[in-house]
Design a protein around this motif. Structure first.
Motif, short mmCIF file in Angstrom:
data_model
loop_
_atom_site.label_atom_id
_atom_site.label_comp_id
_atom_site.label_asym_id
_atom_site.label_seq_id
_atom_site.Cartn_x
_atom_site.Cartn_y
_atom_site.Cartn_z
N ARG A 60 -13.50 -1.31 -1.46
CA ARG A 60 -13.00 -0.51 -2.22
C ARG A 60 -13.43 0.72 -1.20
N ASP A 77 -2.85 -1.22 -3.67
CA ASP A 77 -3.44 -0.95 -4.43
C ASP A 77 -3.55 0.32 -4.98
N ARG A 78 -2.84 -0.26 -6.10
CA ARG A 78 -2.44 1.16 -6.77
C ARG A 78 -2.56 0.50 -8.29
N ASN A 79 -1.18 -0.81 -8.70
CA ASN A 79 -0.39 -1.48 -9.02
C ASN A 79 -0.72 -2.69 -9.24
N SER A 120 -1.65 -1.04 -14.63
CA SER A 120 -0.99 0.94 -13.60
C SER A 120 -2.46 1.21 -12.61
N GLY A 121 -2.24 1.79 -12.30
CA GLY A 121 -4.02 2.18 -11.57
C GLY A 121 -3.83 3.53 -10.34
N GLU A 122 -5.15 3.65 -10.23
CA GLU A 122 -4.85 4.66 -9.33
C GLU A 122 -5.73 4.18 -7.76
N GLU A 123 -5.63 5.18 -6.85
CA GLU A 123 -5.89 4.14 -5.78
C GLU A 123 -7.82 4.46 -5.53
N THR A 124 -8.52 5.47 -6.52
CA THR A 124 -9.96 6.38 -6.22
C THR A 124 -10.36 4.87 -7.91
N SER A 125 -9.07 4.33 -8.31
CA SER A 125 -10.30 3.60 -9.20
C SER A 125 -11.64 2.30 -8.27
N SER A 142 1.29 -0.65 -0.25
CA SER A 142 0.51 0.12 0.12
C SER A 142 1.08 1.74 -0.20
N ALA A 143 -0.02 2.36 -0.40
CA ALA A 143 0.64 3.60 0.33
C ALA A 143 0.90 4.26 1.10
#
Length: 318
Positions: free
Chosen positions: A166, A285-287, A47-52, A14-15
């Motif tokens: 989420r 949680d992102r990638n 690759s994505g974002e925590e808000t996806s 996690s970030a």
């Protein structure tokens, strides 16, 4: 390959500051050795974002099963229904989870539905109370599990929804379906809150010291493709890291990683060392990043010998 052993690990990193600190002292010797034997999968980087709306491991699992993996549009409910009743293919489905929204001055937090203490009898009783309201909007509810129902209706064909995890323990307002797509759901949320606020169902629960149910969450919406994918073997997906990461319990998360490293990761390493085809997907949680034991060039082997990939360095990027 159909005989490949695939280990898919959600919650691998996690970030958050707490996780990044926990990574500093995390020792994963079997994962280090496994990564030294594997190569990045050519199509395994995500690759994505925590808000996806869809978590990286959900997108990875969807791809492994041959399902559409577009963010917020993975038809998990339709896929689940397909396993039970293939004759319903082509219909749009969604999961509906009864839950409690805890309202404060600046947050509307979705509490863990598993803490509601709903059994099958209570869940079916609640379903009977609210089903007529949904039916007026062309939505049919079906019992599936105490904390998860199935819903069918045209509304779910193109509706982007955030997965339950989420939004779990977070402010629901950031994860609501877009208003233009989901006017009906927004209205139903308001109606259910008013209906359940003073309902005898909740009065009886409160008298027994149980949490009240005052809302619901829709997730996994969509329809399967015209030709659903054949039943592919699902990857092995331990959830201990994901569960502790959701609660930001980083000490327990680090302990869970050590257990995972000594168990499923060590097992996968032994298979790789024996020459069996293996695949590993690590999801934060992102990638997400996938690896397999495809043949590597001599130059790649030479580079790997001098600069082995450290597991914790990789995890910091997820």
């Amino acid at each position: 390959m159909s005989d490949t052993t695939h280990l898919l690990i959600p919650g691998a990193a996690s970030a958050s500051e707490g996780c990044q600190q926990a990574l500093q002292n995390l020792a994963l010797p079997h994962l280090d050795r496994l990564l030294a034997r594997l190569s990045p999968h050519p199509t395994g980087s995500d690759s994505g974002e925590e808000t996806s709306f869809s978590a990286p491991h959900e997108r990875a699992l969807a791809r492994a099963l041959g399902l559409p993996a577009e963010d917020g549009h993975i038809p998990w409910a339709a896929w689940h229904r397909h396993q039970q009743h293939p004759s319903t293919d082509g219909e749009a489905w969604a999961f509906v989870t009864p839950c409690q929204w805890q309202v404060s001055t600046d947050h509307v937090t979705l509490r863990d539905p598993e803490q509601l203490g709903l059994d099958e009898a209570a869940s079916r009783a609640l379903l009977a109370i609210i089903s007529p309201w949904f039916a007026e909007d062309g939505i049919t509810l079906h019992y599936d599990q105490p904390t998860r129902w199935l819903a069918s209706g045209p509304l779910f064909a193109d509706l982007a929804t955030a997965s339950l995890e989420r939004v779990l323990l977070r402010d629901v307002r950031a994860w609501m379906p877009h208003a233009q797509q989901a006017r009906t759901l927004h209205r139903l949320h308001s109606e259910m809150q008013m209906l359940l606020y003073t309902h005898a169902f909740n009065d009886e629960r409160a008298a027994r010291g149980l949490p009240v149910v005052n809302s619901f969450w829709v997730h996994g919406a969509g329809a399967l493709p015209a030709s659903p994918p054949p039943g592919a073997a699902a990857p092995t997906m331990p959830t201990t890291l994901r569960d502790t990461a959701l609660r930001e319990d980083w000490r327990t998360w680090a302990q869970a990683w050590a257990t995972l490293d000594a168990g499923p990761v060590a097992d996968l390493l032994r298979q790789a060392e024996a020459g069996a085809p293996v695949s590993l997907t690590l999801c934060g949680d992102r990638n997400a990043q996938a690896f397999h034991n495809a043949p590597r060039s001599l130059a790649r082997r030479f580079q790997g010998f001098f600069r082995p990939l450290r597991a914790t360095d990789l995890l910091k990027t997820l």
